[in-house]
Design an enzyme around this catalytic site. Structure first.
Site, PDB file in Angstrom:
ATOM      1  CG  ASP A 362      -1.768   1.361   1.109  1.00 51.56           C
ATOM      2  OD1 ASP A 362      -2.218   1.580   0.241  1.00 51.56           O
ATOM      3  OD2 ASP A 362      -2.082   1.734   2.392  1.00 51.56           O
ATOM      4  CE  LYS A 363      -0.223   7.391  -2.270  1.00 48.29           C
ATOM      5  NZ  LYS A 363       0.309   8.418  -1.187  1.00 48.29           N
ATOM      6  CD  GLU A 447     -13.678  14.702   7.680  1.00 47.05           C
ATOM      7  OE1 GLU A 447     -13.938  13.774   8.312  1.00 47.05           O
ATOM      8  OE2 GLU A 447     -14.327  14.928   6.470  1.00 47.05           O
ATOM      9  NE  ARG A 727      -8.501   8.071  -8.718  1.00 50.26           N
ATOM     10  CZ  ARG A 727      -8.781   8.829  -7.883  1.00 50.26           C
ATOM     11  NH1 ARG A 727      -8.713   8.557  -6.483  1.00 50.26           N
ATOM     12  NH2 ARG A 727      -8.972  10.212  -8.109  1.00 50.26           N
ATOM     13  CE  LYS A 733      -5.048  -0.935  -1.941  1.00 52.08           C
ATOM     14  NZ  LYS A 733      -4.758  -0.349  -0.686  1.00 52.08           N
ATOM     15  CG  ASP A 757      -3.655  -1.584   3.106  1.00 51.43           C
ATOM     16  OD1 ASP A 757      -4.032  -1.359   1.909  1.00 51.43           O
ATOM     17  OD2 ASP A 757      -3.414  -0.821   3.720  1.00 51.43           O
TER      18      ASP A 757
END
Length: 1108
Positions: A362-363, A447, A727, A733, A757
């Site tokens: 994941d980033k 947020e 995206r 994934k 994830d």
């Protein structure tokens, strides 16, 4: 008995006995399957059958204890290990229950059984607005407080016991299911209908905090609760070595049966030709040669049973447990800032860490810190901080632009004021007051950063109720009525709030990704082009962008929309789709205000880690929900992408004329959700879908073509140096990982930090969770966990490689020593008429695998290392043998087999030849069977213990002690069981009285032992010498030049850090990777939540990067 008062000794004893008995049973048969499924269970059943065979007098050739003692020891060690785990889990559960009782309000303790066993609809609580604080650590591992809230109607009317007794509502809800993140229901009460969702539910496993009293209604109980529905059959991950080892054990079974069958046939022929004619061999039994051969077959099954290693599996478990502890104790993987050590959450996959070929990462939060900082903004076309004037300012806020501060304090620029008013109002953040300080709790770091930015610019979010929100606008407190809250989800990629201002105006505020906002802007909206230019500038530093806009709504328009909104919110079927359509009707003709830019910095050591893993031939794929511009920029900043790489975009790639790999928003390869939705929509409208449309002309028309595209996609992607998928949804994934596993048969590792994830982590062969800013769900679902991405390098290149090398060396030697030990019986059969007579003394057979040869190889499996950890990281190419499976395969198995055959030949025939015609010093011939057995056993013990010494690369005092101790234990026990004293006590069990002292005082026999050991080991020494001098491996070369490399490393530390390249200017975008917010909770009873729609309709882009 009250919790925490102690446990009665008799109850504890009975509990331990029950745990042991149940564990022993489960080691033979898995509880959910009447048939044994694993090779461990099959091996245990095999030895149990052997024990039964040894009871039959006509078959048995060995005493019962030769099988029973090792079997009991092996099962006992396994049972004790599992017992300790169960007791630890049980004690932690008791502590949890004790804490639970002490934290519950007194009025609830009497009914704790009902609460603990049910999912409850919250009706009201003692807190304002029926707010209830809960901790969900038992559900998702997160310890931060979450909020549950009753409906406004129940909060107002159900506070007293009398009112609760008269409550007569009807609840219509979904069937019991395992979705912990979703609940859909409707409450029908007093001729009105009210929507219910997850934020109104307190699930089984929650812990109540900061709430004196609350009232609820049981919805699901017992096995129907959501957490119980999640308790399905666990999918156990197995390593490649596990599978290979199991097949090898099955091969040994086959070899054993064939050898026993051959010896049984030999017995039949021998009896026919020799035995039946020798009068002194007649036993008075009228049995045919064939029947005697049949009995001989079972006798040899018993004699040669040690060919199947009974202690193999328990030894493997002990080694894996030790390796897991080493990972837990590694201080170089300890993150001091958060006091977070590395954690091996499984003990069965350690050696698989040394065979990883693909890493899926994941980033956000994995490569980056997931700590968002407000950096830039553009307001009304202008791209824009001393906070002494603001008493609510956050001292950690670092954004400084004095012109923006002056603009705000002047109160002349209405658009600037509107910009920050939107940030302070359009969110789902919850606020708490702690020691005169405002503490925000946000559903995502993005947020939280935006609300904190508004707070520091004078627009401070103060409080909220179900239908109001209060802020401080430049020290002036204002309260707005919340008419509807349209929450974020991954499909919408935006959120909106509809407010009634104090002057009666109705306005919609919206923030979201630029891709969805620009589609909904009014033609009359200003600043579109200037804002887009600013977004491109923000992308130069890989900032995450977000567009802000508004819309004024008339009362008539809102009333008409609110009626549709109400109808959609109480729909029991397809509520999410209905709400989605209603939201679309109001979120249009928006007016642009500006955009924000948030920075998410890379974690320390990410570029270096990726570079090291790439040198180890580990291919890294980044799977992210961000736009492709953002993902590409991050790829450059973490050096996954370099300037000499040629970039290929998924939309432009043509595999060949027949197949077009176009991973567009439809994304047929991985998910057909949009296509299915379209067909269902047409079906509801009564139309038949067209057989072919231009849009579908490139889509697979059948399963064969779909599979063909998948194969082409995987083949091409795996040829690339690096791959970035953007995206992608959580489901996609997992699908990417499963495709690589399916078509490449590769060992995969997934690493992530958030709930999105979890699917990917569970799908991969090994899942790694990072304990970051997005809770503990990824960690709870992972096999290994730590705090920083950079620790992955040490986990794979050090612990993984060492574990693989150790396990391979252990297995090769284990098979060798068992073949060398067992096949001596085979050679001896040719000289005893194939009568299934054993070549060793019974107790030697019993203790060989348990005490005489187990400790040295066990320590090699735990401690051995070819090079140290620094050199393992300096030379990533050392990792390659594990990826190729070069250290343990069928070739190595047969080498161990032939090595064992050779050693058994030497161990038998050299002593046999020495005993043919010999004379001792006292004139007696030491050529009896018992002396031969002692010499062979002694030769074997020296040989196998010196053999493991030759295999040891890393010597410690413990290894040396283990080898010497094993030999000493052998001689000590042998002299004891050959003594006259023990023979007097057990005359039928210990029959080798005085053999060892008599035989081993003969120098001739000691020379025989030395000759046997020398001939057994000389070929091994010669082959090892040739391999290390003529065909050295990378590890041999590194080990030889170790001192030189250590000196070079010291010099490199003194050099200055290299200059880093300037990053390219590329378009960035706000990723919206966080989870759904608190909108449903906030608007409960007044506005209806937007359901969690599956994100199959996301755009799905792929990058393929290959070296030019």
């Amino acid at each position: 008995m009250p919790i925490g008062t102690g446990v009665d000794t008799h109850i504890l004893f009975c509990r331990i006995i029950c745990l042991l008995l149940s564990n022993l049973w489960l080691q033979f048969v898995y509880v959910n399957d009447p048939l044994p499924t694993s090779s461990t269970e099959i091996a245990n059943l095999y030895f149990l059958a052997l024990l039964i065979l040894q009871i039959i007098p006509e078959i048995t050739t060995l005493p019962w204890y030769t099988t029973l003692v090792p079997l009991v020891l092996v099962l006992g060690i396994t049972a004790i290990k599992d017992l300790v785990d169960d007791l630890v889990r049980d004690s932690s559960t008791s502590r949890w229950l004790h804490q639970f009782f002490t934290l519950l309000p007194k009025s609830w303790r009497r009914n704790v059984v009902s609460y603990r066993s049910a999912d409850i609809l919250l009706l009201s609580s003692s807190n304002p607005n029926s707010l209830c604080y809960v901790e969900t650590a038992e559900l998702d591992g997160e310890t931060n407080l979450k909020f549950k809230m009753g409906l406004k109607v129940t909060d107002e009317r159900l506070q007293e016991e009398r009112q609760l007794a008269q409550f007569d509502a009807m609840i219509v809800c979904e069937e019991p299911n395992n979705r912990l993140d979703k609940f859909t229901g409707t409450m029908c009460w007093r001729k009105d209908r009210f929507p219910l969702d997850l934020d109104n539910m307190m699930l089984r496993g929650c812990r109540i905090r900061n709430t004196d009293e609350c009232h609820g209604l049981v919805i699901f109980a017992g096995a129907d609760t959501k957490i119980m529905r999640n308790g399905g059959k666990t999918r156990f991950k197995r390593t490649k070595i596990d599978e290979l080892m199991n097949y090898m054990v099955y091969s040994i079974f086959v070899i054993l049966i064939l050898v026993c069958a051959g010896l049984a046939i030999g017995n039949s022929f021998w009896y026919e030709e020799v035995g039946s004619r020798a009068w002194y061999l007649k036993d008075g039994k009228d049995q045919t040669a064939s029947y005697r051969g049949f009995l001989s077959f079972w006798g040899y099954i018993i004699v040669l049973n040690t060919m199947v290693p009974i202690s193999l599996y328990v030894s493997v478990e002990v080694i894996r447990l030790g390796q897991s502890k080493f990972i837990n104790w590694d201080l170089q993987m300890y993150y001091q800032e958060k006091d977070t050590p590395a954690k091996a959450r499984t003990t069965t996959l350690n050696e698989q860490l040394g065979q990883i070929e693909y890493v899926f990462s994941d980033k956000t939060g994995t490569l980056t810190q997931n700590i968002m900082a407000f950096k830039k903004c553009t307001i009304a076309g202008r791209t824009f901080v001393d906070f002494s004037w603001n008493k609510y300012a956050d001292s950690k806020f670092e954004y400084v632009d004095h012109s923006l501060v002056a603009c705000i304090r002047s109160k002349k620029d209405k658009e600037t004021l509107e910009f920050f008013k939107l940030l302070s109002l359009c969110h789902t953040v919850m606020v708490e007051q702690k020691e005169d300080e405002l503490v925000y709790q946000a559903a995502s770091p993005d947020e939280g950063a935006l609300v904190t930015a508004a707070r520091n610019f004078g627009f401070v979010f103060l409080s909220r109720t179900q239908d109001t929100i209060t802020i401080s606008e430049m020290d002036q407190e204002m309260t707005y009525e919340v008419l509807a809250l349209l929450d974020f989800n991954s499909d919408r990629k935006r959120m909106s709030i509809i407010l009634r201002f104090p002057d009666g105006r109705i306005r919609l505020y919206c923030k979201g990704a630029d891709t969805v906002i620009y589609e909904r802007l009014s033609p009359n909206s200003r600043h579109k082009e200037v804002t887009q230019t600013a977004l491109d500038i923000f992308a130069n530093q890989t900032l995450r962008t977000l567009c802000l806009c508004y819309k004024d709504i008339s009362k008539q328009e809102f009333d008409a929309w609110a009626k549709k909104h109400k109808d959609a919110s109480v729909a029991m079927g397809n509520r999410e789709a209905a709400l989605d359509r209603v939201y679309e009707q109001i979120e249009n003709n928006l007016m642009m205000i500006g955009a924000t830019a948030i920075e998410d910095k890379l974690q320390d050591g990410v570029p270096e880690t990726i570079a090291k893993l790439a040198k180890a031939d580990i291919k890294i794929w980044v799977l992210t929900g961000d736009k492709k511009e953002t993902a590409e920029n991050i790829g450059y900043s973490c050096e996954l992408l370099t300037d000499d790489m040629q970039i290929h975009y998924g939309d432009d790639i043509k595999l060949n004329i027949r197949v077009s790999l176009s991973l567009s928003p439809q994304n047929e390869i991985l998910y057909e959700k949009k296509k299915k939705r379209r067909r269902l929509r047409l079906k509801r409208l009564g139309r038949r879908p067209a057989s072919a449309t231009p849009q579908d002309s490139t889509q697979p028309i059948d399963d064969w073509e779909k599979e063909s595209r998948q194969v082409d996609f995987v083949n091409m992607a795996c040829e690339c140096e690096a791959v970035i998928c953007c995206r992608v949804t959580p489901k996609q994934k997992a699908n990417v990982v499963s495709l690589v596993k399916k078509y490449k048969k590769a060992v995969t590792l997934s690493i992530g930090d958030g709930a999105n994830d979890v699917n990917m982590i569970k799908t991969a062969d090994i899942g790694v969770g990072i304990s970051g800013q997005e809770g503990m769900q990824a960690v709870m679902s992972s096999d290994y966990a730590f705090a920083q991405f950079r620790y992955l390098e040490r986990l794979l290149l050090v612990h993984g490689r060492w574990s693989y090398i150790r396990m391979c060396k252990f297995l090769r030697y284990f098979f060798f020593k068992n073949f060398a030990f067992t096949l001596v019986h085979f050679w001896y059969s040719f000289f005893n008429g194939f009568s299934a007579q054993v070549a060793y003394e019974d107790w030697f057979i019993t203790l060989y695998n348990v005490m005489y040869s187990s400790l040295p190889v066990l320590l090699v499996g735990l401690l051995d290392q070819d090079v140290n950890d620094k050199l393992s990281r300096k030379f990533p190419k050392l990792y390659l043998p594990g990826q190729k499976g070069a250290l343990f395969n069928y070739k190595n198995f047969f080498i161990s087999l032939f090595h064992g055959i050779f050693t058994s030949l030497v161990v038998f025939f050299i002593p046999y030849g020495a005993f043919l015609q010999t004379m001792g010093q006292d004139g007696e011939a030491p050529s009896d069977y018992q002396s031969l057995a002692v010499v062979m056993a002694s030769s074997l013990i020296f040989t196998v213990n010196l053999q493991i010494s030759l295999e040891t690369s890393y010597w410690t005092f413990v290894n040396c002690f283990a080898v010497l101790c094993s030999i000493a234990i052998y001689f000590g026990i042998m002299f004891d069981i050959h003594s006259a004293g023990i023979h007097v006590i057990f005359p039928s069990t210990f029959t080798f009285t005085g053999v060892a002292p008599n035989a081993l005082r003969q120098p001739y026999l000691w020379l025989t032992i030395i000759l046997t050991v020398g001939i057994s080991l000389l070929p091994v020494i010669f082959i090892q010498f040739l391999c290390k001098t003529i065909w050295p491996s990378v590890g041999d070369n590194v080990q030889r030049n170790r001192k030189k490399y250590e000196e070079e490393e010291e010099e490199e530390k003194k050099k200055p850090a290299p200059f880093q390249r300037d990053r390219r200017s590329r378009r960035s975008a706000y990723a919206f990777s966080h989870s759904r917010g608190y909108a449903d909770l906030i608007a409960s009873g007044r506005s209806i939540r937007r359901g969690c729609i599956s994100s199959g309709s996301w755009e799905f882009y792929f990058y393929f990067f290959s070296m030019s």
